[in-house]
Design a protein around this motif. Sequence first.
Motif, PDB file in Angstrom:
ATOM      1  N   GLN A  36      45.648  56.431  16.760  1.00  0.00           N
ATOM      2  CA  GLN A  36      45.013  57.590  16.132  1.00  0.00           C
ATOM      3  C   GLN A  36      44.919  58.684  17.186  1.00  0.00           C
ATOM      4  O   GLN A  36      44.414  58.456  18.283  1.00  0.00           O
ATOM      5  CB  GLN A  36      43.623  57.248  15.590  1.00  0.00           C
ATOM      6  CG  GLN A  36      42.946  58.435  14.903  1.00  0.00           C
ATOM      7  CD  GLN A  36      41.676  58.057  14.166  1.00  0.00           C
ATOM      8  OE1 GLN A  36      41.491  56.906  13.776  1.00  0.00           O
ATOM      9  NE2 GLN A  36      40.804  59.021  13.959  1.00  0.00           N
ATOM     10  N   THR A  37      45.404  59.882  16.851  1.00  0.00           N
ATOM     11  CA  THR A  37      45.441  60.965  17.822  1.00  0.00           C
ATOM     12  C   THR A  37      44.803  62.242  17.281  1.00  0.00           C
ATOM     13  O   THR A  37      44.651  62.423  16.072  1.00  0.00           O
ATOM     14  CB  THR A  37      46.893  61.287  18.245  1.00  0.00           C
ATOM     15  OG1 THR A  37      47.640  61.715  17.104  1.00  0.00           O
ATOM     16  CG2 THR A  37      47.557  60.076  18.880  1.00  0.00           C
ATOM     17  N   ASP A  38      44.454  63.143  18.199  1.00  0.00           N
ATOM     18  CA  ASP A  38      43.865  64.451  17.901  1.00  0.00           C
ATOM     19  C   ASP A  38      44.638  65.483  18.718  1.00  0.00           C
ATOM     20  O   ASP A  38      44.561  65.490  19.946  1.00  0.00           O
ATOM     21  CB  ASP A  38      42.391  64.431  18.284  1.00  0.00           C
ATOM     22  CG  ASP A  38      41.771  65.814  18.418  1.00  0.00           C
ATOM     23  OD1 ASP A  38      42.391  66.801  17.962  1.00  0.00           O
ATOM     24  OD2 ASP A  38      40.664  65.915  18.990  1.00  0.00           O
ATOM     25  N   LEU A  52      47.997  60.572  12.858  1.00  0.00           N
ATOM     26  CA  LEU A  52      48.296  61.609  13.845  1.00  0.00           C
ATOM     27  C   LEU A  52      47.739  62.944  13.351  1.00  0.00           C
ATOM     28  O   LEU A  52      48.403  63.699  12.645  1.00  0.00           O
ATOM     29  CB  LEU A  52      49.812  61.695  14.075  1.00  0.00           C
ATOM     30  CG  LEU A  52      50.502  60.351  14.361  1.00  0.00           C
ATOM     31  CD1 LEU A  52      51.981  60.570  14.641  1.00  0.00           C
ATOM     32  CD2 LEU A  52      49.837  59.633  15.524  1.00  0.00           C
ATOM     33  N   TRP A  53      46.491  63.213  13.741  1.00  0.00           N
ATOM     34  CA  TRP A  53      45.787  64.359  13.175  1.00  0.00           C
ATOM     35  C   TRP A  53      45.921  65.609  14.029  1.00  0.00           C
ATOM     36  O   TRP A  53      46.226  65.567  15.220  1.00  0.00           O
ATOM     37  CB  TRP A  53      44.319  64.034  12.947  1.00  0.00           C
ATOM     38  CG  TRP A  53      44.091  62.913  11.979  1.00  0.00           C
ATOM     39  CD1 TRP A  53      43.266  61.835  12.154  1.00  0.00           C
ATOM     40  CD2 TRP A  53      44.670  62.741  10.676  1.00  0.00           C
ATOM     41  NE1 TRP A  53      43.312  61.012  11.053  1.00  0.00           N
ATOM     42  CE2 TRP A  53      44.171  61.539  10.135  1.00  0.00           C
ATOM     43  CE3 TRP A  53      45.595  63.478   9.926  1.00  0.00           C
ATOM     44  CZ2 TRP A  53      44.539  61.065   8.880  1.00  0.00           C
ATOM     45  CZ3 TRP A  53      45.963  63.003   8.673  1.00  0.00           C
ATOM     46  CH2 TRP A  53      45.429  61.824   8.158  1.00  0.00           C
ATOM     47  N   THR A  91      38.437  65.377   9.231  1.00  0.00           N
ATOM     48  CA  THR A  91      39.432  64.376   9.608  1.00  0.00           C
ATOM     49  C   THR A  91      38.809  63.001   9.765  1.00  0.00           C
ATOM     50  O   THR A  91      39.469  61.991   9.489  1.00  0.00           O
ATOM     51  CB  THR A  91      40.168  64.779  10.908  1.00  0.00           C
ATOM     52  OG1 THR A  91      39.210  65.091  11.922  1.00  0.00           O
ATOM     53  CG2 THR A  91      41.070  65.960  10.675  1.00  0.00           C
ATOM     54  N   ASN A  92      37.542  62.942  10.188  1.00  0.00           N
ATOM     55  CA  ASN A  92      36.870  61.643  10.270  1.00  0.00           C
ATOM     56  C   ASN A  92      36.783  61.001   8.889  1.00  0.00           C
ATOM     57  O   ASN A  92      36.958  59.786   8.743  1.00  0.00           O
ATOM     58  CB  ASN A  92      35.467  61.806  10.853  1.00  0.00           C
ATOM     59  CG  ASN A  92      35.477  62.136  12.330  1.00  0.00           C
ATOM     60  OD1 ASN A  92      36.486  61.952  13.004  1.00  0.00           O
ATOM     61  ND2 ASN A  92      34.369  62.638  12.844  1.00  0.00           N
ATOM     62  N   ALA A  93      36.502  61.814   7.870  1.00  0.00           N
ATOM     63  CA  ALA A  93      36.405  61.289   6.514  1.00  0.00           C
ATOM     64  C   ALA A  93      37.764  60.867   5.980  1.00  0.00           C
ATOM     65  O   ALA A  93      37.892  59.829   5.318  1.00  0.00           O
ATOM     66  CB  ALA A  93      35.780  62.334   5.585  1.00  0.00           C
ATOM     67  N   VAL A  94      38.802  61.664   6.269  1.00  0.00           N
ATOM     68  CA  VAL A  94      40.152  61.290   5.857  1.00  0.00           C
ATOM     69  C   VAL A  94      40.553  59.979   6.527  1.00  0.00           C
ATOM     70  O   VAL A  94      41.092  59.066   5.883  1.00  0.00           O
ATOM     71  CB  VAL A  94      41.164  62.403   6.199  1.00  0.00           C
ATOM     72  CG1 VAL A  94      42.581  61.951   5.861  1.00  0.00           C
ATOM     73  CG2 VAL A  94      40.846  63.684   5.440  1.00  0.00           C
ATOM     74  N   VAL A 114      53.052  56.434   8.856  1.00  0.00           N
ATOM     75  CA  VAL A 114      52.398  57.489   9.625  1.00  0.00           C
ATOM     76  C   VAL A 114      51.781  58.493   8.654  1.00  0.00           C
ATOM     77  O   VAL A 114      52.444  58.965   7.727  1.00  0.00           O
ATOM     78  CB  VAL A 114      53.386  58.217  10.553  1.00  0.00           C
ATOM     79  CG1 VAL A 114      52.749  59.477  11.147  1.00  0.00           C
ATOM     80  CG2 VAL A 114      53.849  57.304  11.672  1.00  0.00           C
ATOM     81  N   LEU A 115      50.506  58.808   8.895  1.00  0.00           N
ATOM     82  CA  LEU A 115      49.820  59.862   8.151  1.00  0.00           C
ATOM     83  C   LEU A 115      49.569  61.011   9.119  1.00  0.00           C
ATOM     84  O   LEU A 115      49.101  60.793  10.234  1.00  0.00           O
ATOM     85  CB  LEU A 115      48.477  59.370   7.588  1.00  0.00           C
ATOM     86  CG  LEU A 115      48.445  58.019   6.858  1.00  0.00           C
ATOM     87  CD1 LEU A 115      47.049  57.769   6.292  1.00  0.00           C
ATOM     88  CD2 LEU A 115      49.491  57.964   5.758  1.00  0.00           C
ATOM     89  N   SER A 116      49.854  62.252   8.686  1.00  0.00           N
ATOM     90  CA  SER A 116      49.706  63.372   9.606  1.00  0.00           C
ATOM     91  C   SER A 116      49.625  64.692   8.867  1.00  0.00           C
ATOM     92  O   SER A 116      50.136  64.829   7.755  1.00  0.00           O
ATOM     93  CB  SER A 116      50.908  63.409  10.568  1.00  0.00           C
ATOM     94  OG  SER A 116      50.769  64.442  11.523  1.00  0.00           O
TER      95      SER A 116
END
Length: 353
Positions: A89-91, A60-61, A68-71, A114-116
Motif C-alpha cells: 500500500q503506497t501514498d 497504490l494511492w 483514501t483510508n475509507a477506500v 492493483v487498485l489505484s
Amino acid sequence: MLMKKLLNAALLAGVVMTAAPAHAQTVGPQGETAVPSAEVKLSDADLAALKGKGYKAALLWHTSSDFTNAVSAGAKDEFAKAGVDVVVQTDAGFDAARQRSDIETALAAKPNVVLSLPLDPTTSAEAFRQAVKDGTKLVFLSNLPTGYKHGTEYAAIVTDDLFQMGKQAADALAKSIGGKGNVGYIFHDATYYVTNQRDQAFKTTIEKDYPGIKIVAEQGISDPARAEELASAMLLQNPDLDGIYVTWAEPAEGVLAALRSAGNSKTKVVTLDLSEPVGLDMVKGGNVTALVADKAYELGRVMAATGMKSLLGQETPAFIVAPALTVTKDNVSTGWKDSLNRDAPKSILDAAK
C-alpha cells in the motif's frame, strides 16, 4: 481539501479531461454507461474459487486521507473475504513521479490485482505497461491511463454517482428554502469531468424540478482561495439570496466567511464532500443546510470485487459508480460513518448533541 489536491495534481501533471455534456445520469470520462456498485458482487462460488490460490493485491494511492483510508478499508475487507492478501500500500503524496516509482516497486511484489488512482494519465500509462504484460488486473479510481482499453488493459473505472450528488444537493437546497426563492450557483470553472457533472446535475435539477426556484447569480471558480472574494461580490449584487450552491467543500468555507462578514445568517448553503468546518457550521444551525458525499468505503469494496471478478475471467463493467448520500444535522453521525467508515470529528459530534 481532497478535491483541491486532486485538481492541483491534475493540472501539474498536464491532465486534460473531457467535459461531459448534461446527462440525466452519471457517465464515464469517455461517455461510458454507469453500472451501480450494488450490482457488482462476489458470489459464494466466486469466493470459494479465489481462496487458497495465493492471490495478492496492491493499493497504490495518490495520497493519504480520510477518503483514501475509507477506500482502503472497503477494499481490504472485500479482499479478506476471498483470502487475497494486500501486500503493498503506497501514498504518492500527489506526486506523479513518485507514483510511477511506487508502481514499479509494487510490481516487484507480483500482485495479481492493483487498485489505484492514476495522477498523470501519460506517466501512469507507461508505468502500468508491465502490469498489463504480466496479466495483473487493474482497477482505477476516477481516472484512466492514456490509451488504455477496457477488458484488455484494465477491468474498470470506479467513481461516485456524480449526477446523484448534484441532484441531491439541489433537492436539499430546495427543501431548505421551501421550494421557492432565488439562489446563487458557484460552479467549478475548469474542464474536469467529476466536478462538471456534479455541478451540471445541480443546475439541471433546479431548472427542471423546481419551477419556484430561480438561479439569479452564477459564478465560476477555479481557485478555492478566491471563494470569499467571489461570494462577497455575488452577495453585494444579490443581498437577498435564499440559497447558494458551492461546487465542493473547500470553497464553501470561503462562502461561509463572506456570509459571516455580511452578517447574513439567512442564506442557506449546500455543498459537496465532507469537511469539518462546513460540517460544524451545519450542526450548529448556521448557513449550511446539507453536505452531499460519496460512499468511499463502498468505492473500495467494489474496486476489490471487480478486480477479483476479472481474476476469475468474468466480464466486468467498464464504469461503475458508488452511491451518493445527503448528510444533514439530523443524520451527521451515521452519514459520516456511511461515507468514510469512521466517526465524524469530535467537534461535530459534540456540537450535534
